[in-house]
Motif scaffolding. Sequence first.
Motif, PDB file in Angstrom:
ATOM      1  N   UNK A 188       0.832  -1.216   0.000  1.00  0.00           N
ATOM      2  CA  UNK A 188       0.000   0.000   0.000  1.00  0.00           C
ATOM      3  C   UNK A 188       0.861   1.257   0.000  1.00  0.00           C
ATOM      4  N   UNK A 189       1.918   1.244   0.785  1.00  0.00           N
ATOM      5  CA  UNK A 189       2.788   2.418   0.854  1.00  0.00           C
ATOM      6  C   UNK A 189       3.571   2.596  -0.459  1.00  0.00           C
ATOM      7  N   UNK A 190       3.986   1.488  -1.068  1.00  0.00           N
ATOM      8  CA  UNK A 190       4.684   1.597  -2.347  1.00  0.00           C
ATOM      9  C   UNK A 190       3.767   2.153  -3.430  1.00  0.00           C
ATOM     10  N   UNK A 191       2.513   1.762  -3.385  1.00  0.00           N
ATOM     11  CA  UNK A 191       1.558   2.303  -4.358  1.00  0.00           C
ATOM     12  C   UNK A 191       1.449   3.813  -4.216  1.00  0.00           C
ATOM     13  N   UNK A 192       1.427   4.296  -2.987  1.00  0.00           N
ATOM     14  CA  UNK A 192       1.400   5.741  -2.753  1.00  0.00           C
ATOM     15  C   UNK A 192       2.680   6.412  -3.249  1.00  0.00           C
ATOM     16  N   UNK A 193       3.813   5.778  -2.978  1.00  0.00           N
ATOM     17  CA  UNK A 193       5.092   6.361  -3.380  1.00  0.00           C
ATOM     18  C   UNK A 193       5.203   6.475  -4.896  1.00  0.00           C
ATOM     19  N   UNK A 194       4.734   5.459  -5.617  1.00  0.00           N
ATOM     20  CA  UNK A 194       4.944   5.390  -7.063  1.00  0.00           C
ATOM     21  C   UNK A 194       3.746   5.889  -7.864  1.00  0.00           C
ATOM     22  N   UNK A 195       2.935   6.742  -7.260  1.00  0.00           N
ATOM     23  CA  UNK A 195       1.841   7.410  -7.961  1.00  0.00           C
ATOM     24  C   UNK A 195       2.268   8.824  -8.320  1.00  0.00           C
ATOM     25  N   UNK A 196       1.957   9.255  -9.548  1.00  0.00           N
ATOM     26  CA  UNK A 196       2.246  10.626  -9.963  1.00  0.00           C
ATOM     27  C   UNK A 196       1.105  11.537  -9.522  1.00  0.00           C
ATOM     28  N   UNK A 197       1.446  12.650  -8.866  1.00  0.00           N
ATOM     29  CA  UNK A 197       0.432  13.521  -8.281  1.00  0.00           C
ATOM     30  C   UNK A 197       0.279  14.866  -8.974  1.00  0.00           C
ATOM     31  N   UNK A 198       1.097  15.133  -9.995  1.00  0.00           N
ATOM     32  CA  UNK A 198       0.994  16.434 -10.660  1.00  0.00           C
ATOM     33  C   UNK A 198       1.587  16.359 -12.061  1.00  0.00           C
ATOM     34  N   UNK A 251      10.434  10.592  -9.446  1.00  0.00           N
ATOM     35  CA  UNK A 251       9.639  10.978 -10.603  1.00  0.00           C
ATOM     36  C   UNK A 251       9.041   9.703 -11.183  1.00  0.00           C
ATOM     37  N   UNK A 252       7.781   9.795 -11.608  1.00  0.00           N
ATOM     38  CA  UNK A 252       7.068   8.633 -12.118  1.00  0.00           C
ATOM     39  C   UNK A 252       6.884   8.786 -13.629  1.00  0.00           C
ATOM     40  N   UNK A 253       7.499   7.876 -14.381  1.00  0.00           N
ATOM     41  CA  UNK A 253       7.443   7.918 -15.846  1.00  0.00           C
ATOM     42  C   UNK A 253       7.759   9.298 -16.406  1.00  0.00           C
ATOM     43  N   UNK A 254       8.917   9.836 -16.107  1.00  0.00           N
ATOM     44  CA  UNK A 254       9.312  11.122 -16.691  1.00  0.00           C
ATOM     45  C   UNK A 254       9.470  11.003 -18.199  1.00  0.00           C
ATOM     46  N   UNK A 255       9.592  12.147 -18.865  1.00  0.00           N
ATOM     47  CA  UNK A 255       9.597  12.174 -20.324  1.00  0.00           C
ATOM     48  C   UNK A 255      10.737  11.378 -20.942  1.00  0.00           C
ATOM     49  N   UNK A 298      17.824   4.962 -11.541  1.00  0.00           N
ATOM     50  CA  UNK A 298      16.738   4.676 -12.474  1.00  0.00           C
ATOM     51  C   UNK A 298      16.282   3.233 -12.331  1.00  0.00           C
ATOM     52  N   UNK A 299      14.968   3.055 -12.115  1.00  0.00           N
ATOM     53  CA  UNK A 299      14.388   1.721 -11.959  1.00  0.00           C
ATOM     54  C   UNK A 299      13.318   1.519 -13.032  1.00  0.00           C
ATOM     55  N   UNK A 300      13.646   0.772 -14.079  1.00  0.00           N
ATOM     56  CA  UNK A 300      12.662   0.401 -15.095  1.00  0.00           C
ATOM     57  C   UNK A 300      11.984  -0.868 -14.597  1.00  0.00           C
ATOM     58  N   UNK A 301      10.886  -0.671 -13.900  1.00  0.00           N
ATOM     59  CA  UNK A 301      10.343  -1.734 -13.065  1.00  0.00           C
ATOM     60  C   UNK A 301       9.791  -2.915 -13.862  1.00  0.00           C
ATOM     61  N   UNK A 302       9.133  -2.667 -14.995  1.00  0.00           N
ATOM     62  CA  UNK A 302       8.611  -3.788 -15.793  1.00  0.00           C
ATOM     63  C   UNK A 302       9.735  -4.587 -16.436  1.00  0.00           C
ATOM     64  N   UNK A 303      10.847  -3.914 -16.713  1.00  0.00           N
ATOM     65  CA  UNK A 303      11.983  -4.563 -17.365  1.00  0.00           C
ATOM     66  C   UNK A 303      12.997  -5.107 -16.374  1.00  0.00           C
ATOM     67  N   UNK A 304      12.763  -4.864 -15.086  1.00  0.00           N
ATOM     68  CA  UNK A 304      13.723  -5.244 -14.045  1.00  0.00           C
ATOM     69  C   UNK A 304      15.128  -4.737 -14.386  1.00  0.00           C
TER      70      UNK A 304
END
Length: 451
Positions: A279-289, A298-302, A324-330
């Motif tokens: 739950x906390x990771x979901x909050x951390x990795x959400x973009x808010x602006x 930064x979440x999915x920057x340009x 840099x953590x490309x999470x789907x690609x590990x």
Amino acid sequence: MRLILIFILFPTLVFGQKNTAINLATYMQAQVDVNNFSGTVLVTRNNTVLLEKAYGLADYEWNISNTIDTKYSLASVTKQFTATAILQLVDKKQISLNDKLSMFFPDFPKGDSISIHLLLCHMSGLQMDYDELYLNKVAIKQEEVKSHVIQKDILSQDDALKYIEKKTLLFSPGTNTAYSNIGYYLLARIIEKVSNKSYADYLKTNIFDKCGMSNSGVITNDELIKKKARNYIKSEGKYLNNPYINWEFNIGHDGIYSTVEDLALWDKALYGTAILSADMKKLMFTSYNDQNWGYGFMINPFYNHGHQLVAHDGGFFGAMTSLNRYTDDKLFITVLSNNQSLSHIIAYGLSAIVFKKDVELPYKHFQAQIDTSIFEKYVGKYGDNIEILKIDGKLYYNSVEIELIPESKTKFFRADNNDRTIEFIQDKLGAFSSIIITKGGVKEFIKKNIP
């Protein structure tokens, strides 16, 4: 199998199926040879090391080389650890993301409008920095704080808080976004108040020890840190020692040191739940602006190459860092430098290599003498964020602060950064209707806006 094609002017990496590691090493050696990169790099994918190597010097005066276990100041990469500590306290119900700054600092102006959430995602309205405190740039007037000279044994944390309170807000909290070191300094102070531990002790017990990060910690004014690289700034073509930094007040947004291997342990821990719950990771990795800020990342920057990315860069004098953590690609890439090398640009190039994009190797740039009358054909707006200007016979990128130096009739390099070039492309009708922007060797094609 062809591993690498090298052209005389602009060498570009060409990829087969098994040569990613070779291309990464070739790219980094070019960064050393051409741009004098100093630091340590680690690239892993699916827990397989593709590149791990140290370059340059940890100490210029003693000619001591950087090594894999050299420790570097992380600069703003520190913020993700501060955010994690806050979320741990939230998960333990010791604080809430909706708690206001006034709960912890009752006299803070507009403190009842600034929540922990707004501090974490840079929407508090607080100004960018308070570096005059920890760089000893100015004396502070006696009526502003108890002391009139900035010294460690005179100025207290409460004095620093009173100084920060004098800074006006940039906007009403929650109505806009502006990156703020002040916000993360205040978060560090909140961690101390709630946990009854120093910021350093809290992180050691609750993050570093749990991750096995035995080569990480918080810099102080007095502690001797073995194998820590010294930082150097570049001025007028030569390297100089960093100015004095008072680490008593430079925490929360900065202040952590680490190694590439410790940061790899940190990356691995973030895939699990030992440090943060799901739950906390979901909050951390959400973009808010609209600036893509989550909590400490930064979440999915340009610059994500179309892949899922959480990242943060840091830069403070000689310390230049990128995680840099490309999470789907590990895929994990970290670049740590101690001589102001552009780690974020290098990390961008390294990730492009892993994703099999064409990447131009760094090369020496030399100014060419050309007919500047052609500059008029280049002037205009390109895409959403680029404007080419001609002023007094010179070409500029977005402002007079960034001059474009010609290396050919159509290709230019930025005076402030040789690793960024612009090439003007002529269409079939003879008009220059597009540009190729190259950053860290990665090319981007952008069309000219039609008035």
